[in-house]
Design a protein around this motif. Structure first.
Motif, PDB file in Angstrom:
ATOM      1  N   PRO A  24       3.543   9.474  -4.917  1.00  0.00           N
ATOM      2  CA  PRO A  24       4.629   8.763  -4.237  1.00  0.00           C
ATOM      3  C   PRO A  24       4.149   8.057  -2.957  1.00  0.00           C
ATOM      4  O   PRO A  24       3.994   8.682  -1.905  1.00  0.00           O
ATOM      5  CB  PRO A  24       5.632   9.870  -3.913  1.00  0.00           C
ATOM      6  CG  PRO A  24       4.802  11.104  -3.793  1.00  0.00           C
ATOM      7  CD  PRO A  24       3.650  10.926  -4.732  1.00  0.00           C
ATOM      8  N   VAL A  25       3.879   6.778  -3.055  1.00  0.00           N
ATOM      9  CA  VAL A  25       3.427   5.969  -1.926  1.00  0.00           C
ATOM     10  C   VAL A  25       4.547   5.000  -1.561  1.00  0.00           C
ATOM     11  O   VAL A  25       5.123   4.353  -2.440  1.00  0.00           O
ATOM     12  CB  VAL A  25       2.145   5.184  -2.295  1.00  0.00           C
ATOM     13  CG1 VAL A  25       1.715   4.280  -1.174  1.00  0.00           C
ATOM     14  CG2 VAL A  25       1.031   6.142  -2.685  1.00  0.00           C
ATOM     15  N   PHE A  47       1.419   0.877   5.702  1.00  0.00           N
ATOM     16  CA  PHE A  47       1.496   2.190   5.076  1.00  0.00           C
ATOM     17  C   PHE A  47       1.039   3.240   6.086  1.00  0.00           C
ATOM     18  O   PHE A  47       0.293   2.936   7.017  1.00  0.00           O
ATOM     19  CB  PHE A  47       0.582   2.264   3.839  1.00  0.00           C
ATOM     20  CG  PHE A  47       1.041   1.414   2.698  1.00  0.00           C
ATOM     21  CD1 PHE A  47       1.881   1.940   1.730  1.00  0.00           C
ATOM     22  CD2 PHE A  47       0.646   0.097   2.586  1.00  0.00           C
ATOM     23  CE1 PHE A  47       2.321   1.154   0.675  1.00  0.00           C
ATOM     24  CE2 PHE A  47       1.077  -0.697   1.541  1.00  0.00           C
ATOM     25  CZ  PHE A  47       1.926  -0.162   0.582  1.00  0.00           C
ATOM     26  N   GLU A  48       1.453   4.465   5.852  1.00  0.00           N
ATOM     27  CA  GLU A  48       0.909   5.587   6.625  1.00  0.00           C
ATOM     28  C   GLU A  48      -0.588   5.650   6.349  1.00  0.00           C
ATOM     29  O   GLU A  48      -1.058   5.252   5.276  1.00  0.00           O
ATOM     30  CB  GLU A  48       1.587   6.892   6.207  1.00  0.00           C
ATOM     31  CG  GLU A  48       3.079   6.941   6.499  1.00  0.00           C
ATOM     32  CD  GLU A  48       3.379   6.964   7.983  1.00  0.00           C
ATOM     33  OE1 GLU A  48       2.582   7.530   8.758  1.00  0.00           O
ATOM     34  OE2 GLU A  48       4.425   6.410   8.371  1.00  0.00           O
ATOM     35  N   ASP A  49      -1.348   6.191   7.294  1.00  0.00           N
ATOM     36  CA  ASP A  49      -2.810   6.222   7.168  1.00  0.00           C
ATOM     37  C   ASP A  49      -3.296   6.873   5.879  1.00  0.00           C
ATOM     38  O   ASP A  49      -4.178   6.344   5.205  1.00  0.00           O
ATOM     39  CB  ASP A  49      -3.439   6.936   8.372  1.00  0.00           C
ATOM     40  CG  ASP A  49      -3.351   6.108   9.653  1.00  0.00           C
ATOM     41  OD1 ASP A  49      -3.107   4.890   9.567  1.00  0.00           O
ATOM     42  OD2 ASP A  49      -3.526   6.698  10.734  1.00  0.00           O
ATOM     43  N   LYS A  92       8.083   5.052  -3.229  1.00  0.00           N
ATOM     44  CA  LYS A  92       7.599   6.171  -4.047  1.00  0.00           C
ATOM     45  C   LYS A  92       6.849   5.638  -5.272  1.00  0.00           C
ATOM     46  O   LYS A  92       7.072   6.060  -6.398  1.00  0.00           O
ATOM     47  CB  LYS A  92       8.734   7.102  -4.431  1.00  0.00           C
ATOM     48  CG  LYS A  92       9.370   7.758  -3.223  1.00  0.00           C
ATOM     49  CD  LYS A  92      10.457   8.706  -3.603  1.00  0.00           C
ATOM     50  CE  LYS A  92      11.058   9.308  -2.338  1.00  0.00           C
ATOM     51  NZ  LYS A  92      12.187  10.156  -2.620  1.00  0.00           N
ATOM     52  N   SER A  93       6.004   4.651  -5.012  1.00  0.00           N
ATOM     53  CA  SER A  93       5.142   3.984  -5.997  1.00  0.00           C
ATOM     54  C   SER A  93       5.897   3.124  -7.008  1.00  0.00           C
ATOM     55  O   SER A  93       5.316   2.668  -7.985  1.00  0.00           O
ATOM     56  CB  SER A  93       4.228   4.983  -6.712  1.00  0.00           C
ATOM     57  OG  SER A  93       3.363   5.577  -5.765  1.00  0.00           O
ATOM     58  N   SER A  94       7.166   2.893  -6.775  1.00  0.00           N
ATOM     59  CA  SER A  94       7.926   1.970  -7.610  1.00  0.00           C
ATOM     60  C   SER A  94       7.903   0.600  -6.922  1.00  0.00           C
ATOM     61  O   SER A  94       8.416   0.457  -5.818  1.00  0.00           O
ATOM     62  CB  SER A  94       9.359   2.473  -7.774  1.00  0.00           C
ATOM     63  OG  SER A  94      10.106   1.561  -8.538  1.00  0.00           O
ATOM     64  N   PRO A  95       7.300  -0.417  -7.574  1.00  0.00           N
ATOM     65  CA  PRO A  95       7.100  -1.699  -6.904  1.00  0.00           C
ATOM     66  C   PRO A  95       8.254  -2.686  -7.093  1.00  0.00           C
ATOM     67  O   PRO A  95       8.967  -2.661  -8.092  1.00  0.00           O
ATOM     68  CB  PRO A  95       5.845  -2.243  -7.590  1.00  0.00           C
ATOM     69  CG  PRO A  95       5.988  -1.750  -8.997  1.00  0.00           C
ATOM     70  CD  PRO A  95       6.621  -0.373  -8.872  1.00  0.00           C
TER      71      PRO A  95
END
Length: 112
Positions: A24-25, A47-49, A92-95
């Motif tokens: 989940p990004v 993005f977070e590190d 959450k990795s959904s583009p």
């Protein structure tokens, strides 16, 4: 639905499923096109590190830039040269992708 938008969305979905499944990004990539060459000229990654490191380690950054080159060339070939820049949002990795003018992309980049 706009067939071209669904082409871009389908390609983004395939890329994230291939490289980011079960990870989940969340963040944004604001990208810019070189209107003379018809490809991506750069991007701002928000993005977070640790997510940023993961995207690099999984080769997502490189592969997304290659995909953006293809999508920009496709849009330019269709005569949509006023909106070659844009933002890819990962939730959450959904583009999702939103196409923007150069001024709109600059405004988005300057917001934070």
């Amino acid at each position: 639905m706009n067939p071209e938008l669904s082409f871009a969305q389908n390609r983004l979905n395939q890329l994230t499923e291939q490289l980011l499944s079960e990870t989940p990004v969340t963040g944004d990539i604001i990208f810019f096109a070189d209107e003379d060459t018809g490809g991506a000229s750069g991007a701002t990654w928000r993005f977070e590190d640790e997510d940023h490191a993961l995207l690099k380690d999984r080769n997502f950054k490189f592969m997304l830039m290659e995909l953006l080159n293809t999508l920009i060339q496709h849009r330019a070939g269709e005569g949509r040269t006023n909106t070659l820049h844009g933002i890819v949002h990962l939730e959450k990795s959904s583009p999702s992708i939103q196409w923007l003018t150069s001024d709109e992309a600059e405004q988005r980049r300057n917001l934070e």
